[in-house]
Design a protein around this motif. Structure first.
Motif: not given
Length: 287
Positions: A8-12
């Motif tokens: 999720a962090t990478v996608r954000l």
């Protein structure tokens, strides 16, 4: 069995980077204006549906406020209309009073005597007594027997004087009699009250007297109370009875006895001159 993807962090981070890139492109070269217009067109129905409840509530609130304002304005205008109508009624009464006072002033100039304008304050309710009360008395110089007129003709004479008010006996009272003359012929006679507010009686006319309907009757000045020439009444009928000692006529008073509110009290210069002349001719008494 399970899909494995970026966290999720990478996608954000990717989304933020992509957003910043798109903002930079839009800020510098406006490449995304068409795309933004397309998105606005696609999402407009959704935005309209989201804003619809607010718009409906605002329209209803505005309508209710406008309705309350209209009701308040209507009530205010209704009350203002009532106030203006009441003032209009008072202005109408003042206008009529002004007309009556002007007529009285014109009459006083025609009379040529000293006059005082008084106001009616009480009417005797006894149908057989034609008495009225006025708001002038001995403090204003009113005296017993003083002539009283309205703007048209003789009304009566003062019979009782108090300090602040007086009583006037009208010419139609059954106890009142007035020396008069027929203006057309100069025939002198007596006008007697009938007890009716609209009628006078001339009972002592000679059988061969020239009296006609429509003849004007004026004061003769013989009794010393009224100067000669004041209008009194108009003959409306003549009754000739063969064999009777006198012819009788009925007349309608020219004064508005049942409507006048302002009354002229007259000090006749001619009467004052006659009194002064009589006193001058009277010899001085020796002690």
């Amino acid at each position: 069995m399970f899909l494995v993807g970026p966290s999720a962090t990478v996608r954000l981070a990717i989304a933020v980077l992509l957003s910043l890139t798109m903002l930079g492109m839009e800020y510098r070269e406006r490449h995304l204006s068409g795309f933004r217009s397309l998105l606005a067109t696609i999402t407009y129905p959704l935005v309209y549906l989201v804003e619809l409840p607010y718009r409906v509530s605002e329209a209803l609130s505005h309508g209710l406020a406008s309705h309350r304002a209209l009701l308040a304005d209507n009530q205010h205008l209704f009350e203002e209309n009532l106030r203006l109508r009441a003032r209009l009624l008072s202005f109408d009464a003042l206008e009529k009073e002004n007309m009556r006072l002007r007529a009285l002033l014109d009459s006083s100039f025609k009379i040529g005597d000293n006059v005082l304008i008084s106001e009616l304050i009480h009417v005797d309710l006894d149908p057989y007594r034609h008495h009225i009360q006025i708001n002038k008395g001995s403090q204003a110089g009113v005296y017993q027997g003083q002539p009283a007129l309205d703007a048209n003709a003789v009304m009566g004479q003062v019979v009782q004087v108090n300090p602040w008010d007086s009583t006037v006996l009208l010419i139609t009272d059954s106890e009142h009699s007035l020396p008069v003359q027929i203006s057309r012929t100069g025939l002198r006679t007596i006008a007697v009250g009938t007890g009716k507010i609209d009628s006078l009686r001339l009972p002592f006319l000679p059988n061969n007297s020239d009296v006609r309907e429509g003849d004007r009757i004026t004061t003769s000045g013989l009794a010393g109370q009224f100067p000669a020439g004041y209008p009194v009444a108009t003959v409306n009928s003549v009754q000739r009875k063969p064999g009777a000692p006198f012819t009788e006529a009925l007349a309608t008073p020219d004064a508005q006895l049942d409507r006048s509110r302002e009354i002229l009290l007259v000090w006749s210069n001619r009467l004052e001159d006659a009194d002064n002349g009589e006193q001058a001719a009277r010899p001085e008494e020796t002690p």
